[in-house]
Structures are given as C-alpha cells and as structure tokens.
Design a protein around this motif. Structure first.
Motif, PDB file in Angstrom:
ATOM      1  N   ILE A   8       0.839  -1.210   0.000  1.00 52.65           N
ATOM      2  CA  ILE A   8       0.000   0.000   0.000  1.00 52.65           C
ATOM      3  C   ILE A   8       0.868   1.252   0.000  1.00 52.65           C
ATOM      4  O   ILE A   8       0.647   2.186  -0.783  1.00 52.65           O
ATOM      5  CB  ILE A   8      -0.937   0.003   1.232  1.00 52.65           C
ATOM      6  N   LEU A   9       1.872   1.289   0.862  1.00 53.97           N
ATOM      7  CA  LEU A   9       2.739   2.454   0.953  1.00 53.97           C
ATOM      8  C   LEU A   9       3.492   2.689  -0.358  1.00 53.97           C
ATOM      9  O   LEU A   9       3.663   3.835  -0.797  1.00 53.97           O
ATOM     10  CB  LEU A   9       3.725   2.285   2.109  1.00 53.97           C
ATOM     11  N   LYS A  10       3.913   1.600  -0.986  1.00 55.29           N
ATOM     12  CA  LYS A  10       4.612   1.727  -2.270  1.00 55.29           C
ATOM     13  C   LYS A  10       3.672   2.264  -3.341  1.00 55.29           C
ATOM     14  O   LYS A  10       4.029   3.157  -4.118  1.00 55.29           O
ATOM     15  CB  LYS A  10       5.178   0.368  -2.679  1.00 55.29           C
ATOM     16  N   GLU A  11       2.459   1.729  -3.377  1.00 56.83           N
ATOM     17  CA  GLU A  11       1.474   2.170  -4.367  1.00 56.83           C
ATOM     18  C   GLU A  11       1.119   3.640  -4.181  1.00 56.83           C
ATOM     19  O   GLU A  11       0.977   4.389  -5.166  1.00 56.83           O
ATOM     20  CB  GLU A  11       0.209   1.314  -4.238  1.00 56.83           C
ATOM     21  N   LYS A  12       0.997   4.068  -2.932  1.00 56.38           N
ATOM     22  CA  LYS A  12       0.594   5.450  -2.633  1.00 56.38           C
ATOM     23  C   LYS A  12       1.783   6.404  -2.579  1.00 56.38           C
ATOM     24  O   LYS A  12       1.604   7.602  -2.367  1.00 56.38           O
ATOM     25  CB  LYS A  12      -0.142   5.502  -1.284  1.00 56.38           C
ATOM     26  N   LYS A  13       2.988   5.870  -2.754  1.00 59.38           N
ATOM     27  CA  LYS A  13       4.216   6.679  -2.696  1.00 59.38           C
ATOM     28  C   LYS A  13       4.335   7.418  -1.356  1.00 59.38           C
ATOM     29  O   LYS A  13       4.571   8.629  -1.293  1.00 59.38           O
ATOM     30  CB  LYS A  13       4.273   7.671  -3.867  1.00 59.38           C
ATOM     31  N   VAL A  14       4.185   6.655  -0.283  1.00 64.19           N
ATOM     32  CA  VAL A  14       4.248   7.190   1.077  1.00 64.19           C
ATOM     33  C   VAL A  14       5.379   6.499   1.837  1.00 64.19           C
ATOM     34  O   VAL A  14       5.487   5.267   1.818  1.00 64.19           O
ATOM     35  CB  VAL A  14       2.909   6.971   1.811  1.00 64.19           C
ATOM     36  N   SER A  15       6.200   7.301   2.500  1.00 67.04           N
ATOM     37  CA  SER A  15       7.253   6.757   3.361  1.00 67.04           C
ATOM     38  C   SER A  15       6.782   6.793   4.808  1.00 67.04           C
ATOM     39  O   SER A  15       6.121   7.739   5.232  1.00 67.04           O
ATOM     40  CB  SER A  15       8.537   7.575   3.215  1.00 67.04           C
ATOM     41  N   ALA A  16       7.146   5.770   5.565  1.00 66.31           N
ATOM     42  CA  ALA A  16       6.716   5.661   6.955  1.00 66.31           C
ATOM     43  C   ALA A  16       7.906   5.321   7.837  1.00 66.31           C
ATOM     44  O   ALA A  16       9.017   5.073   7.355  1.00 66.31           O
ATOM     45  CB  ALA A  16       5.634   4.592   7.091  1.00 66.31           C
ATOM     46  N   THR A  17       7.670   5.312   9.132  1.00 60.37           N
ATOM     47  CA  THR A  17       8.690   4.928  10.107  1.00 60.37           C
ATOM     48  C   THR A  17       8.189   3.708  10.868  1.00 60.37           C
ATOM     49  O   THR A  17       7.075   3.706  11.388  1.00 60.37           O
ATOM     50  CB  THR A  17       8.977   6.084  11.080  1.00 60.37           C
ATOM     51  N   PHE A  18       9.012   2.662  10.903  1.00 58.61           N
ATOM     52  CA  PHE A  18       8.640   1.409  11.545  1.00 58.61           C
ATOM     53  C   PHE A  18       9.480   1.195  12.806  1.00 58.61           C
ATOM     54  O   PHE A  18      10.706   1.096  12.733  1.00 58.61           O
ATOM     55  CB  PHE A  18       8.862   0.229  10.592  1.00 58.61           C
ATOM     56  N   PHE A  19       8.807   1.134  13.954  1.00 58.49           N
ATOM     57  CA  PHE A  19       9.469   0.828  15.223  1.00 58.49           C
ATOM     58  C   PHE A  19       9.299  -0.665  15.481  1.00 58.49           C
ATOM     59  O   PHE A  19       8.207  -1.130  15.826  1.00 58.49           O
ATOM     60  CB  PHE A  19       8.861   1.666  16.353  1.00 58.49           C
ATOM     61  N   LEU A  20      10.376  -1.410  15.295  1.00 57.19           N
ATOM     62  CA  LEU A  20      10.301  -2.866  15.230  1.00 57.19           C
ATOM     63  C   LEU A  20      10.657  -3.543  16.548  1.00 57.19           C
ATOM     64  O   LEU A  20      11.541  -3.094  17.281  1.00 57.19           O
ATOM     65  CB  LEU A  20      11.251  -3.382  14.145  1.00 57.19           C
ATOM     66  N   LYS A  68     -11.221   7.036  11.495  1.00 58.92           N
ATOM     67  CA  LYS A  68     -11.828   8.235  12.087  1.00 58.92           C
ATOM     68  C   LYS A  68     -10.976   8.799  13.215  1.00 58.92           C
ATOM     69  O   LYS A  68     -10.769  10.019  13.315  1.00 58.92           O
ATOM     70  CB  LYS A  68     -13.234   7.918  12.594  1.00 58.92           C
ATOM     71  N   ARG A  69     -10.489   7.922  14.083  1.00 61.99           N
ATOM     72  CA  ARG A  69      -9.678   8.384  15.205  1.00 61.99           C
ATOM     73  C   ARG A  69      -8.411   9.091  14.727  1.00 61.99           C
ATOM     74  O   ARG A  69      -8.007  10.115  15.282  1.00 61.99           O
ATOM     75  CB  ARG A  69      -9.318   7.193  16.102  1.00 61.99           C
ATOM     76  N   VAL A  70      -7.780   8.538  13.706  1.00 60.43           N
ATOM     77  CA  VAL A  70      -6.573   9.172  13.176  1.00 60.43           C
ATOM     78  C   VAL A  70      -6.895  10.528  12.563  1.00 60.43           C
ATOM     79  O   VAL A  70      -6.234  11.534  12.848  1.00 60.43           O
ATOM     80  CB  VAL A  70      -5.901   8.262  12.128  1.00 60.43           C
ATOM     81  N   LEU A  71      -7.926  10.571  11.732  1.00 59.64           N
ATOM     82  CA  LEU A  71      -8.261  11.818  11.043  1.00 59.64           C
ATOM     83  C   LEU A  71      -8.697  12.897  12.029  1.00 59.64           C
ATOM     84  O   LEU A  71      -8.413  14.081  11.824  1.00 59.64           O
ATOM     85  CB  LEU A  71      -9.359  11.563  10.012  1.00 59.64           C
ATOM     86  N   ILE A  85      -4.541   7.632   4.239  1.00 61.70           N
ATOM     87  CA  ILE A  85      -3.648   8.308   3.307  1.00 61.70           C
ATOM     88  C   ILE A  85      -4.437   9.184   2.335  1.00 61.70           C
ATOM     89  O   ILE A  85      -4.093  10.355   2.106  1.00 61.70           O
ATOM     90  CB  ILE A  85      -2.795   7.282   2.535  1.00 61.70           C
ATOM     91  N   ALA A  86      -5.495   8.635   1.775  1.00 63.68           N
ATOM     92  CA  ALA A  86      -6.275   9.376   0.780  1.00 63.68           C
ATOM     93  C   ALA A  86      -6.854  10.662   1.365  1.00 63.68           C
ATOM     94  O   ALA A  86      -6.781  11.732   0.750  1.00 63.68           O
ATOM     95  CB  ALA A  86      -7.390   8.495   0.229  1.00 63.68           C
ATOM     96  N   GLU A  87      -7.426  10.571   2.568  1.00 71.03           N
ATOM     97  CA  GLU A  87      -8.059  11.747   3.160  1.00 71.03           C
ATOM     98  C   GLU A  87      -7.027  12.789   3.575  1.00 71.03           C
ATOM     99  O   GLU A  87      -7.235  14.003   3.381  1.00 71.03           O
ATOM    100  CB  GLU A  87      -8.905  11.337   4.364  1.00 71.03           C
ATOM    101  N   LYS A 144      -4.046  13.254   2.279  1.00 72.34           N
ATOM    102  CA  LYS A 144      -3.532  13.885   1.060  1.00 72.34           C
ATOM    103  C   LYS A 144      -4.533  14.916   0.541  1.00 72.34           C
ATOM    104  O   LYS A 144      -4.156  16.007   0.092  1.00 72.34           O
ATOM    105  CB  LYS A 144      -3.247  12.830  -0.007  1.00 72.34           C
ATOM    106  N   LYS A 145      -5.810  14.575   0.612  1.00 76.10           N
ATOM    107  CA  LYS A 145      -6.866  15.507   0.189  1.00 76.10           C
ATOM    108  C   LYS A 145      -6.829  16.782   1.019  1.00 76.10           C
ATOM    109  O   LYS A 145      -7.123  17.882   0.509  1.00 76.10           O
ATOM    110  CB  LYS A 145      -8.231  14.819   0.330  1.00 76.10           C
ATOM    111  N   ARG A 146      -6.458  16.658   2.294  1.00 78.34           N
ATOM    112  CA  ARG A 146      -6.358  17.821   3.174  1.00 78.34           C
ATOM    113  C   ARG A 146      -5.054  18.597   2.990  1.00 78.34           C
ATOM    114  O   ARG A 146      -4.817  19.599   3.661  1.00 78.34           O
ATOM    115  CB  ARG A 146      -6.475  17.379   4.647  1.00 78.34           C
ATOM    116  N   GLY A 147      -4.205  18.110   2.106  1.00 80.63           N
ATOM    117  CA  GLY A 147      -2.979  18.835   1.800  1.00 80.63           C
ATOM    118  C   GLY A 147      -1.741  18.393   2.543  1.00 80.63           C
ATOM    119  O   GLY A 147      -0.715  19.077   2.524  1.00 80.63           O
ATOM    120  N   TYR A 148      -1.810  17.237   3.190  1.00 79.91           N
ATOM    121  CA  TYR A 148      -0.658  16.746   3.926  1.00 79.91           C
ATOM    122  C   TYR A 148       0.341  16.036   3.017  1.00 79.91           C
ATOM    123  O   TYR A 148      -0.047  15.377   2.043  1.00 79.91           O
ATOM    124  CB  TYR A 148      -1.091  15.779   5.027  1.00 79.91           C
ATOM    125  N   THR A 149       1.616  16.151   3.382  1.00 84.57           N
ATOM    126  CA  THR A 149       2.690  15.394   2.751  1.00 84.57           C
ATOM    127  C   THR A 149       3.230  14.414   3.782  1.00 84.57           C
ATOM    128  O   THR A 149       3.562  14.805   4.910  1.00 84.57           O
ATOM    129  CB  THR A 149       3.823  16.329   2.289  1.00 84.57           C
TER     130      THR A 149
END
Length: 258
Positions: A82-94, A199-202, A228-230, A232-237
């Motif tokens: 999903i992240l690759k498809e949406k071109k989004v980088s994330a941070t993973f705490f493993l 909803k909680r995240v948004l 991610i979609a919402e 991005k719609k709100r203007g976040y990078t």
C-alpha cells in the motif's frame, strides 16, 4: 466556623488528589521529562547536528509522519504494498524477538523502499520498570539484529507505552537513540473496526504530527488507504520522522513529541 470547616475539607481533598496522582505516577514508573517538538528540532538544529534538508521542506509543507509499532508481522507485506502504491514513506518501530529475527526479508524491504527502520525493544518490556542493564539489553539486541539485516543501526527508538524516564534516556543516549513519542493514536489494539481506526486518526491529525499505528492488529492495515487518501486531500505530505525534523537531527537520549 462552617467556612473554616469547608476550607479545611477543600485543602484535604486537594492534598489527597495530589497524593493519588503522585502514587499513580510512581506505580507507572513515569517521571517528568522535557520534550522537543519536531518543529523546534527543525527550526533550531545545533551546529554539530544539522541534517540535510530533504526533498520535502516541512518548514513550508504541511507534513505528517505515519509510524507503525511492534512488527513486522503477517500483515506487513500488504502494508508495504500500500505504501509503495501510494508513494508514502513511513517509520517502523520494530520488535526484535519474534518479529525482526523471524522476518528479515521484510526488514530489508522496509529499508530498501525508503522507510525509516527504528527500535521498539526486544520483547516490549516496560523500560521504566527495568534496571539499566535490562534496558540496555532490550535496546541493544534489537539494534544489533537490525544492523545485521540492513547494515545500519537505528537512530530512533520508541519506548513501549511511551513510558520513559532519566535512566531510559541515559541508556538511549549511550546507544545513539533518540526517543520518539506521538501526537495521534487510533488505539487500534482495542478494536478491529477499520472505519473507527480511520476516524480516530483523522480526528487527531495535525501539521507536524506523528501518528501511532500497529501493523500487528487486524483492523489497522485495511484502514491505511483511507487515512492516506483523506490526509492527502487535506494537503498533507507524508514523511519519515527524520524528514519531519530536517534539517535538524534527533539527538540521542532526547524525547521528541509534537
């Protein structure tokens, strides 16, 4: 006399509340500590800790960081897709035991695809309840396991449950780890309802925010495309935590929270 009795009662009640709070903090192992916001880290990098400004300038852009704790696990491959498809980088705490050591290919893929690979201890022990040697063991074992797979030791850690203190900070400093907390959580450990997680995240999302999710729970990964979609719609990078702080660099031992 009634006024004096009322005043005494109020004072006793206030004192009792203070005692309860102090007792609760003692039980939790929490102490007071200073935190630095990503904005402050970005705006006031020290002369000896200046990172390169990346492709995204979060001083100008509306940046936000997605972070995922406690993996990798069975749903992580789908999340990475999903992240690759949406071109989004994330941070993973493993987590080390039962996660990093069992899924080295996923850890290697995270690093290769531009995600930040970070430390969430070896067995998810509450670090404020452990002595210094145990804290060091929890963090260093995961450091070494990740380095063996990716060739690089993490520079970031997230203490389980966000619980830290001076001792944890000192050990983290010795190991070259900055502590990263969060500003938004979906409490996805408490529900499998993906719509509720979204909803909680948004509802909590804000500029320079750090979102806490877990890729080990059933409802989380299905919620990610909508989040991610919402946003991005709100203007976040979307950026990694280090990108959120650039040109500043998260300093070992310090606690960062939006």
């Amino acid at each position: 006399m009634p006024w004096k009795i009322s005043t005494v009662r109020r004072r006793r009640t206030a004192a009792a509340l203070v005692a309860v709070v102090s007792w609760s903090l003692a039980l939790s192992g929490c102490t007071s500590y200073d935190t630095t916001s990503p904005r402050d880290a970005r705006s006031h990098p020290s002369d000896d800790a200046k990172g390169e400004r990346g492709a995204v300038d979060c001083g100008k852009e509306r940046c936000i960081a997605l972070t995922f704790d406690a993996g990798p696990a069975k749903d992580t491959p789908r999340l990475l897709d999903i992240l690759k498809e949406k071109k989004v980088s994330a941070t993973f705490f493993l987590l080390g035991k039962n996660h990093v050591v069992k899924h080295p290919d996923l850890v290697r893929r995270m690093a290769a695809e531009g995600h930040e690979v970070a430390n969430h201890t070896w067995t998810h022990q509450i670090l404020t309840e452990r002595d210094a040697d145990e804290v060091r063991e929890e963090l260093s074992r995961t450091q070494n396991a990740i380095e063996k797979i990716t060739g690089h030791k993490p520079t970031l850690m997230r203490p389980p449950q966000g619980r830290t203190d001076d001792q944890v900070a000192e050990v983290s400093r010795d190991l070259g780890l900055a502590q990263i907390l969060w500003s938004a959580t979906a409490k996805d450990y408490s529900t499998t309802d993906s719509a509720l997680i979204k909803k909680r995240v948004l509802d909590q999302a804000d500029r320079d925010g750090i979102i806490l999710l877990h890729d080990i729970y059933a409802g989380t990964v299905p919620a990610v495309p909508g989040i991610i979609a919402e946003l991005k719609k709100r203007g976040y990078t979307f950026v990694t935590v280090p990108q959120l702080m650039a040109p500043g660099v998260a300093e070992p031992g310090k606690v960062y929270r939006p």
